[in-house]
Design a protein around this motif. Structure first.
Motif, PDB file in Angstrom:
ATOM      1  N   ALA A  67       0.807  -1.220   0.000  1.00 38.84           N
ATOM      2  CA  ALA A  67       0.000   0.000   0.000  1.00 38.84           C
ATOM      3  C   ALA A  67       0.838   1.268   0.000  1.00 38.84           C
ATOM      4  CB  ALA A  67      -0.920   0.001   1.232  1.00 38.84           C
ATOM      5  N   PHE A 193      -7.191  -5.457  -1.082  1.00 39.20           N
ATOM      6  CA  PHE A 193      -6.541  -4.408  -1.848  1.00 39.20           C
ATOM      7  C   PHE A 193      -7.211  -4.221  -3.200  1.00 39.20           C
ATOM      8  CE2 PHE A 193      -3.193  -5.651   1.097  1.00 39.20           C
ATOM      9  CZ  PHE A 193      -2.740  -4.410   1.531  1.00 39.20           C
ATOM     10  N   PHE A 204      -6.140   0.230  -0.069  1.00 36.08           N
ATOM     11  CA  PHE A 204      -6.986  -0.520   0.844  1.00 36.08           C
ATOM     12  C   PHE A 204      -8.445  -0.372   0.435  1.00 36.08           C
ATOM     13  CE2 PHE A 204      -6.756  -1.888   5.524  1.00 36.08           C
ATOM     14  CZ  PHE A 204      -6.048  -3.019   5.181  1.00 36.08           C
ATOM     15  N   HIS A 315      -1.380   0.457   7.232  1.00 34.74           N
ATOM     16  CA  HIS A 315      -1.525   0.477   5.777  1.00 34.74           C
ATOM     17  C   HIS A 315      -1.905   1.889   5.318  1.00 34.74           C
ATOM     18  CE1 HIS A 315      -2.266  -3.833   6.748  1.00 34.74           C
ATOM     19  NE2 HIS A 315      -1.456  -3.984   5.721  1.00 34.74           N
TER      20      HIS A 315
END
Length: 345
Positions: A67, A193, A204, A315
């Motif tokens: 990410a 994802f 995300f 993330h």
């Protein structure tokens, strides 16, 4: 002939209707013959297979790196620093360092990359990480891995069949839906994802992004906590980095390790004490292996990140990824510009 065409039209129409009924995004699912242990991995490796760009830089790591590094932003910033890079984010969820040597030895069939950047965190080198072993085994047992040496004609035929009959091409996903999905009208859509672009980066899923109030509360409780648990460095994890370094250098490339900032780390290894031990281990490793670079960027940039930069504790959001991709490019530019593996200053 008219009868055959009519039957074909009816079956294709029925297939399309069922696919729309079953899947939230039927066009984005990976055909069964190239599915992997996690849906986003299938998208990523299909992008790798189909890109016609000569990649000279690959970014490795787990879901944090997945990410955090946007190749488009990263390459543009490097170009401003006088470094030409064509990069790809190869990071995969829930793996550790042991995944990469067999990946490059048995799966990666493109020209060897000149620069390999490995995002690393305490969990990657700790012995208490059984989930990573399961994920690695699942990858090696997946249809995508087993079919890696199929001919182009065979693959093209499978792609054509998947395009013609969605349910046939996506049979691997159908098994996860089950007959009740047809009755309830459920849409098969595994959160995780969402791929962006064609260089392996993903964001995300919006359904997994935590509210800022919850992020703030978790950060107050978890970001700077002490603990009694200590880092237990695994010999196989360290040996994997050594093996990766040897393989990359044998093919004319250089390996660079880098760290990533987090808002907070809810895992048991997310304590101040473990982080300090982790940094000591990394520095000792690069002293013993002077051809491996280390960009310990996380401590330097951590204070500049806030709630808008993270989807959950570790993330990043697209905003955070843009910020970090620029910072990582600035940090690795001198090493990449030198064109030679050498000790980190």
């Amino acid at each position: 002939m008219a009868y055959v065409l009519a039957i074909l039209a009816v079956t294709i129409a029925a297939d399309r209707v069922l696919a729309q009924h079953l899947y939230k995004d039927p066009e984005r699912l990976v055909p069964a013959y190239r599915t992997f242990n996690e849906p986003s991995v299938g998208f990523k490796l299909h992008e790798l297979d189909t890109t016609d760009v000569h990649l000279n830089t690959v970014v490795l790591g787990n879901s944090r790196t997945y990410a955090a590094v946007n190749p488009d932003v990263f390459d543009h910033r490097l170009s401003e620093r006088g470094v030409r890079a064509e990069s790809f984010n190869l990071a995969q969820p829930t793996i550790d360092t042991r995944f990469w040597p067999p990946f490059f030895e048995r799966f990666y069939d493109r020209a060897p990359p000149r620069n390999v950047l490995l995002g690393i965190m305490p969990r990657d080198i700790d012995v208490r990480n059984p989930v990573a072993v399961v994920q690695e085994a699942a990858f090696l047992a997946s249809p995508g891995f087993k079919n890696r040496h199929r001919t182009r004609v065979w693959k093209d035929a499978e792609e054509a069949l998947a395009d013609l009959y969605s349910l046939q091409g996506r049979g691997n996903e159908i098994r996860h839906a089950g007959p009740r999905a047809l009755l309830r009208g459920d849409k098969l859509d595994r959160p995780g994802f969402r791929p962006r672009g064609d260089r392996g980066w993903a964001v995300f899923d919006p359904s997994l992004v935590l509210p800022k109030g919850e992020l703030a509360a978790n950060a107050r409780r978890l970001a700077h906590r002490n603990g009694s648990i200590r880092l237990r460095v695994g010999a196989s994890q360290i040996a994997a980095i050594e093996r990766l370094d040897l393989d990359i250098r044998a093919k004319g490339g250089c390996l660079t390790l880098f760290t990533l900032p987090v808002l907070y780390d809810r895992e048991q290894l997310g304590t101040i004490e473990v982080q300090r031990e982790f940094e000591r281990v990394l520095r000792a490793f690069v002293r013993a292996h002077p051809t491996v670079g280390l960009v310990d960027i996380a401590p330097r940039v951590q204070a500049g990140y806030g709630l808008g930069d993270f989807a959950d504790g570790d993330h990043m959001t697209p905003t955070g990824a843009t910020k970090f991709s620029n910072q990582l490019a600035d940090a690795v530019a001198p090493r990449l510009r030198s064109g030679a593996c050498r000790a980190t200053p």
